[in-house]
Scaffold this active site. Sequence first.
Site, PDB file in Angstrom:
ATOM      1  N   GLU A 189       0.804  -1.227   0.000  1.00  0.00           N
ATOM      2  CA  GLU A 189       0.000   0.000   0.000  1.00  0.00           C
ATOM      3  C   GLU A 189       0.832   1.271   0.000  1.00  0.00           C
ATOM      4  OE1 GLU A 189      -1.029  -2.683   1.395  1.00  0.00           O
ATOM      5  OE2 GLU A 189      -3.130  -2.872   0.822  1.00  0.00           O
ATOM      6  N   HIS A 240     -11.090  -4.475  10.157  1.00  0.00           N
ATOM      7  CA  HIS A 240     -11.596  -4.274   8.798  1.00  0.00           C
ATOM      8  C   HIS A 240     -12.854  -3.431   8.753  1.00  0.00           C
ATOM      9  CE1 HIS A 240      -8.834  -7.614   8.158  1.00  0.00           C
ATOM     10  NE2 HIS A 240      -8.872  -7.326   6.865  1.00  0.00           N
TER      11      HIS A 240
END
Lengths: 390, 341
Positions: B71, B140
């Site tokens: 990322e 999440h």
Amino acid sequence: MRKMLAAVSRVLSRAAQKPASRVLVASCNYSKDATFEIKKCDLYGLEKGPPVTTVLTREDGLKYYRMMLTVRRMELKADQLYKQKFIRGFCHLCDGQEACSVGLEAGIKPTDHVITSYRAHGLCYTRGLSVRSILAELTGRRGGCAKGKGGSMHMYIKNFYGGNGIVGAQGPLGAGIALACKYKGNEEICLTLYGDGAANQGQIAEAHNMAALWKLPCVFICENNLYGMGTSVKRAAASTDYYKRGHFLPGLRVDGMDVLSVREATKFAADYCRSGKGSIVMELQTYRYHGHSMSDPGISYRSREEVQDMRRKSDPIMLLKDRMVNSNLATIEELKGIDVEVRKEIEDAARFATTDPEPPLEELGHHIYCDNPPFEVRGVNQWIKFKSLS
Amino acid sequence: MAAVSGLVRRPLEQVTVRDAINQGMDEELERDEKVFLLGEEVAQYDGAYKVSRGLWKKYGDKRIIDTPISEMGFAGIAVGAAMAGLRPICEFMTFNFSMQAIDQVINSAAKTYYMSGGFQSVPIVFRGPNGASAGVAAQHSQCFAAWYGHCPGLKVVSPWNSEDAKGLIKSAIRDNNPVVVLENELMYGVPFEFSSEAQSKDFLIPIGKAKIERQGTHITVVSHSRPVGHCLEAATVLSKEGIECEVINMRTIRPMDIETIEASVMKTNHLVTVEGGWPQFGVGAEICARIMEGPAFNFLDAPAVRVTGADVPMPYAKILEDNSVPQVKDIIFAIKKTLNI
């Protein structure tokens, strides 16, 4: 014959009591160019490296000399201005590393791209920012290249993307710029510089990986000046062979104190990328005379002797000067003349940087968004509003 | 046929949020060859949530790029590409993973135009699902609206329905600034009717403008993303009891359209904010602070009230999760409390 003419010219210039540049010296007294041996690069994953000899023209020699001297004097002036409190905050100086910025520039085209860390002033200059605009940005004036909004670490010009304050962030950014070059198909490349400290950032490894996967035209350049802030390379890295740290990327280790070595290595690396072979890593072995920043005297983690030794034996400006004078590419007087001109340029720039007004308060809110209609930005309380223009 | 649905327009039919985003990206990829998409699984997998379905087949490797699980690296690459003149769409599989790259979003993208004195622009879009899903637990499920909404230099949008999704992604791509697009995974499969304007290739929703989804007179209910639907459900229920809610869909988190909210509060005299994110330092907190500072404060007949996610990391067990996100009943309860009913 050449030596005799050189001797004659020295006698004449002394006799005339004028600076060498104003003495009428027949052009055949200087050599047009000279060939020099340069140190062989250590290679990794490469069968051949840059050449071990190179030709330096008088013209190029004078240009590199002037540029390196300008960077040197500009950094020393910044040191002075910082101590006089004209410059605030962070100021990371690159004196000692002039061969890197000047040599890199000599190895690429103006249309190529460069991105580096916060120790950026040298590259700011070689990429085209004037000393005036750099010093005025350091002193936070409206004539600064970022209008006083950025400071030492945030200076930009076309094809130069700073100046980055976050260690290692410029790694992926540079790979992205290279991606844009490949995407556009314009045969441009990106030099992505980072230090020996930043080399241990995970994002550098991520950038290496993607640059290799996608064969991006990116030259990753590790400017190894032996210290990441106060931590020596031996104390920070399990492997200090930074030119090998791209693993699957080829690499070369270059004498970063020799502007000609840097130039040839850069040309070699640039050609490699331009030919479509993908990315490559270059380690420049260099040294900074100053501490990490202006708040660091630079002698608690290294010895004064080490610094003095470097200055005496490996100073990049001295190396070039000796080469040029010994090969009759220039005389000492001529180079002294350049010194005088450079000093004047720096003094003028410093005068500007200390007298130019600060940016107007009304502009505090400007440049939040690009290409946006004007809007209002909140100040320190709800009644204070600043107009924001793009 | 299903694979193609994102690419073929059907008149007056229901379009899911997923297909709306797909359409929006497809149209912008076609319109400007500097636009490209990168992220994990966006190409050959058709997108982790199938949002980019069909795009790789149509545009190929150059413009739809699968990245490694890096990322920080690929977000930085996207920002660099934007600085050098391309118009990247950088997908985070969820915004939870954007935390690894947040330095590139804030320090390299958001602040650069300002730091460079207006010299270096960064025309980039960061998009992906944000906030709670179903049963995916604490790591999440975080909502990043407040985190990104905090930062000058960023634009942050949060679409609710399909028109929002298409109009905002297109505006985001055409904007020359870094734009964070906070989508919602649970909304991807929800169909909405597309107006004829929404079907146009130039359909844009302006960034920075809220929409009044439902007119009302008794109370202003402000929300963004999936909770907007819950607010409308609550409004329907309350309407039967004679309470008419004005439901505002923020659409944009930053720059916030406080004027629309103020005008509504000056009409209804009551305010409830609804969001999925945590209460402290959140979107609702910002709305309340701004209402106090502006003309609408004097029109409030009761303190403004916030409905938010519970102040806990998202638990897994269904009963716990259900009580950690605002439900329709929670919105109704808050509205009645505010109206002292």
